[in-house]
Design a protein around this motif. Structure first.
Motif, PDB file in Angstrom:
ATOM      1  N   ASN A 107       0.860  -1.173   0.000  1.00  0.00           N
ATOM      2  CA  ASN A 107       0.000   0.000   0.000  1.00  0.00           C
ATOM      3  C   ASN A 107       0.901   1.229   0.000  1.00  0.00           C
ATOM      4  OD1 ASN A 107      -2.653  -1.233   0.178  1.00  0.00           O
ATOM      5  ND2 ASN A 107      -2.077  -1.846   2.257  1.00  0.00           N
ATOM      6  N   PRO A 108       0.384   2.370  -0.446  1.00  0.00           N
ATOM      7  CA  PRO A 108       1.207   3.586  -0.445  1.00  0.00           C
ATOM      8  C   PRO A 108       1.804   3.867   0.935  1.00  0.00           C
ATOM      9  CG  PRO A 108      -0.786   3.957  -1.709  1.00  0.00           C
ATOM     10  CD  PRO A 108      -0.947   2.609  -1.061  1.00  0.00           C
ATOM     11  N   GLY A 109       3.108   4.110   0.940  1.00  0.00           N
ATOM     12  CA  GLY A 109       3.795   4.425   2.189  1.00  0.00           C
ATOM     13  C   GLY A 109       4.425   3.232   2.879  1.00  0.00           C
ATOM     14  N   ASP A 110       4.093   2.020   2.453  1.00  0.00           N
ATOM     15  CA  ASP A 110       4.728   0.839   3.048  1.00  0.00           C
ATOM     16  C   ASP A 110       6.224   0.846   2.732  1.00  0.00           C
ATOM     17  OD1 ASP A 110       2.387  -0.160   4.098  1.00  0.00           O
ATOM     18  OD2 ASP A 110       2.023  -1.559   2.446  1.00  0.00           O
ATOM     19  N   SER A 118      22.166  -3.321  -4.994  1.00  0.00           N
ATOM     20  CA  SER A 118      21.097  -4.212  -5.432  1.00  0.00           C
ATOM     21  C   SER A 118      20.744  -3.936  -6.884  1.00  0.00           C
ATOM     22  CB  SER A 118      19.853  -4.046  -4.558  1.00  0.00           C
ATOM     23  OG  SER A 118      19.230  -2.801  -4.803  1.00  0.00           O
ATOM     24  N   PHE A 119      20.044  -4.890  -7.489  1.00  0.00           N
ATOM     25  CA  PHE A 119      19.682  -4.796  -8.904  1.00  0.00           C
ATOM     26  C   PHE A 119      18.690  -3.652  -9.109  1.00  0.00           C
ATOM     27  CE2 PHE A 119      17.454  -6.603 -12.754  1.00  0.00           C
ATOM     28  CZ  PHE A 119      18.487  -6.328 -13.619  1.00  0.00           C
ATOM     29  N   GLU A 120      18.791  -2.982 -10.249  1.00  0.00           N
ATOM     30  CA  GLU A 120      18.092  -1.724 -10.475  1.00  0.00           C
ATOM     31  C   GLU A 120      16.568  -1.833 -10.503  1.00  0.00           C
ATOM     32  OE1 GLU A 120      19.369  -0.280 -14.270  1.00  0.00           O
ATOM     33  OE2 GLU A 120      18.736  -2.075 -15.344  1.00  0.00           O
ATOM     34  N   THR A 121      16.006  -2.948 -10.941  1.00  0.00           N
ATOM     35  CA  THR A 121      14.559  -3.013 -11.125  1.00  0.00           C
ATOM     36  C   THR A 121      13.782  -3.095  -9.814  1.00  0.00           C
ATOM     37  OG1 THR A 121      14.576  -5.427 -11.377  1.00  0.00           O
ATOM     38  CG2 THR A 121      14.772  -4.109 -13.386  1.00  0.00           C
ATOM     39  N   TYR A 122      14.421  -3.549  -8.742  1.00  0.00           N
ATOM     40  CA  TYR A 122      13.695  -3.667  -7.483  1.00  0.00           C
ATOM     41  C   TYR A 122      13.122  -2.321  -7.053  1.00  0.00           C
ATOM     42  CZ  TYR A 122      16.488  -7.992  -7.043  1.00  0.00           C
ATOM     43  OH  TYR A 122      17.102  -9.196  -7.245  1.00  0.00           O
ATOM     44  N   GLU A 123      13.974  -1.304  -7.039  1.00  0.00           N
ATOM     45  CA  GLU A 123      13.553   0.020  -6.592  1.00  0.00           C
ATOM     46  C   GLU A 123      12.388   0.533  -7.429  1.00  0.00           C
ATOM     47  OE1 GLU A 123      16.467   3.318  -5.770  1.00  0.00           O
ATOM     48  OE2 GLU A 123      15.500   4.149  -7.558  1.00  0.00           O
ATOM     49  N   THR A 124      12.503   0.390  -8.760  1.00  0.00           N
ATOM     50  CA  THR A 124      11.464   0.891  -9.651  1.00  0.00           C
ATOM     51  C   THR A 124      10.119   0.248  -9.364  1.00  0.00           C
ATOM     52  OG1 THR A 124      13.103   1.288 -11.382  1.00  0.00           O
ATOM     53  CG2 THR A 124      10.804   1.187 -12.061  1.00  0.00           C
ATOM     54  N   CYS A 125      10.125  -1.068  -9.187  1.00  0.00           N
ATOM     55  CA  CYS A 125       8.871  -1.781  -8.923  1.00  0.00           C
ATOM     56  C   CYS A 125       8.252  -1.328  -7.602  1.00  0.00           C
ATOM     57  CB  CYS A 125       9.115  -3.287  -8.889  1.00  0.00           C
ATOM     58  SG  CYS A 125       9.597  -3.995 -10.478  1.00  0.00           S
ATOM     59  N   ILE A 126       9.077  -1.138  -6.596  1.00  0.00           N
ATOM     60  CA  ILE A 126       8.583  -0.698  -5.289  1.00  0.00           C
ATOM     61  C   ILE A 126       7.969   0.686  -5.390  1.00  0.00           C
ATOM     62  CG2 ILE A 126       9.307  -0.013  -2.952  1.00  0.00           C
ATOM     63  CD1 ILE A 126      11.475  -2.264  -3.228  1.00  0.00           C
ATOM     64  N   LEU A 127       8.657   1.602  -6.086  1.00  0.00           N
ATOM     65  CA  LEU A 127       8.150   2.967  -6.223  1.00  0.00           C
ATOM     66  C   LEU A 127       6.846   2.999  -7.017  1.00  0.00           C
ATOM     67  CD1 LEU A 127      11.504   4.856  -6.905  1.00  0.00           C
ATOM     68  CD2 LEU A 127      10.128   4.914  -4.803  1.00  0.00           C
ATOM     69  N   MET A 128       6.756   2.227  -8.094  1.00  0.00           N
ATOM     70  CA  MET A 128       5.535   2.207  -8.897  1.00  0.00           C
ATOM     71  C   MET A 128       4.353   1.675  -8.098  1.00  0.00           C
ATOM     72  SD  MET A 128       6.485   1.322 -12.857  1.00  0.00           S
ATOM     73  CE  MET A 128       7.116  -0.323 -12.540  1.00  0.00           C
ATOM     74  N   ALA A 129       4.630   0.799  -7.129  1.00  0.00           N
ATOM     75  CA  ALA A 129       3.559   0.259  -6.292  1.00  0.00           C
ATOM     76  C   ALA A 129       3.242   1.174  -5.107  1.00  0.00           C
ATOM     77  CB  ALA A 129       3.951  -1.123  -5.780  1.00  0.00           C
ATOM     78  N   GLY A 130       3.944   2.306  -5.011  1.00  0.00           N
ATOM     79  CA  GLY A 130       3.676   3.246  -3.923  1.00  0.00           C
ATOM     80  C   GLY A 130       4.488   3.000  -2.674  1.00  0.00           C
TER      81      GLY A 130
END
Length: 400
Positions: A107-110, A118-130
């Protein structure tokens, strides 16, 4: 029309790894940047894909047999009891499986804890999910886990922790002591663990791969993500999976269906052949990559790179730039391309501590280069020849 873009789209930048691979193609440079093999996939797996296409497995499809084989694999490798009907979601590669997992649980803010680098895509996926990334630095040069730093990263907002082992970019394999610390803190803080285990069969020096889900109390709070890509040298097939508690696996399947509908049908069918490969296949895979690891490690050591840490898994070497060279990583890679015609990846793209960690930034974030050795013998030999030509009479690299 740029004003029509969403804030998420505006925040995303091109992958430096893919950009460097494109540069390698344009300049005819040797590509030691992107983690894909330049040698053929195993014949028996390719034959299975061709057979599937000619047998008209070309429409939307869910191959339940993959789930059955994965459940058997989880039992044999890790002692996990997985229900193939409810606990597995087949996705378009590990990347989609990971992204769908983020959308399924955040959820947003989690907050989500990751290890740096770490590998670059992890951060992007987390940010896109809020979500909010929170990084815990692994200590160079051996990339050790600091128990106190990990504990300090947990807050009331912590929802999940990401573990990639064997690890990209360092080649670290988290040992049992470290896994027990991670598991303890996940249990104590009621935290979900998401693992990236794509290099599970690529370990060296008799180092075992241990899934975090196999530790006491962890299966019910762990989502395992992996794929065919690395183990079977088919990075372009895009068949991966997420394995976890049925309610989360169901949510991941729903998200996957809404986004891509199904993984490529003929490659799902071929996955049945890949997943039933004999044990000798995996032994041969490890022997071959271990030999290539040793070759590249020796090369980099001889020309002055600081490579104190011998990778225990994956197919990357994360080498520190020689002390005699004052160029930062990005400029070093640019000169490596110009002077030697060899492409590697600057390490700064894997470090995130300066933006998201609650600790001080290390001084080493622009001093590492990642080399991929998942290449054929001819490629590695040619790269070695070109790099050795950069060494002067005193044994120092000419790149200043």
């Amino acid at each position: 029309m740029e004003e029509k873009l969403s804030s998420v789209a505006k925040s995303l930048k091109p992958s430096p790894i893919q950009q460097l691979s494109y540069l390698a193609e344009r300049t005819n440079a040797i590509n030691l940047a992107e983690g894909f093999p330049d040698f053929p996939a195993p014949p028996h797996i390719k034959a299975a894909a061709v057979s599937a296409i000619t047998s008209d497995f070309n429409q939307y499809r869910h191959v339940q047999g993959i789930c059955d084989l994965l459940a058997d694999k989880m039992k044999q490798m890790h002692g996990l009891d997985v229900d193939p009907l409810t606990d597995i979601a087949i996705c378009c590669g590990q990347t989609e499986a990971f992204a769908a997992t983020m959308f399924a649980i955040l959820n947003p803010g989690d907050e989500v804890i990751l290890f740096d680098p770490s590998f670059e895509t992890y951060e992007t996926c987390i940010l896109m999910a809020g979500g909010v990334p929170v990084y815990v630095a692994l200590e160079p040069p051996y990339w050790m886990l600091d128990r106190v730093k990990l504990l300090d990263a947990f807050t009331a907002k912590t929802k999940a922790l990401v573990l990639n082992s064997p690890h990209n970019p360092t080649g670290k394999v988290f040992n049992m002591d470290e896994l027990e610390i991670i598991a303890e803190y996940c249990r104590t803080n009621d935290c979900v663990a998401i693992t990236d285990e794509v290099y599970e069969h690529i370990t060296y020096d008799n180092e075992p791969h241990i899934s975090l889900a196999s530790l006491p109390g962890m299966q019910k709070r762990t989502i395992i993500t992996s794929s065919l890509s690395k183990t079977y040298s088919v990075t372009g097939w895009r068949v991966g999976w997420a394995i976890g508690p049925s309610c989360i696996a169901s949510a991941i399947r729903n998200i996957h269906t809404k986004v891509t509908d199904s993984a490529p049908a003929p490659f799902q069918e071929a996955a049945l052949t890949a997943l039933t490969s004999p044990q000798e296949y995996y032994k041969s895979l490890r022997r071959d990559y271990e030999s290539k690891r040793d070759f590249v490690f020796k090369l980099l050591s001889e020309v002055g790179f600081q490579v104190q840490f011998m990778p225990k898994g994956s197919f990357f070497i994360f080498a520190a730039i020689p002390d005699t060279c004052k160029l930062p990583d990005v400029e070093f890679v640019e000169e490596l391309i110009k002077q030697a015609g060899v492409v590697a990846v600057p390490g700064c793209g894997f470090f995130h501590t300066s933006r998201y960690s609650r600790e001080n930034v290390g001084s080493y974030h622009n001093r590492y280069i990642r080399f991929a050795f998942c290449k054929g013998a001819t490629t590695l030999t040619s790269a070695a020849h070109k790099i050795r030509q950069l060494v002067d009479a005193s044994g120092r690299l000419k790149i200043l």
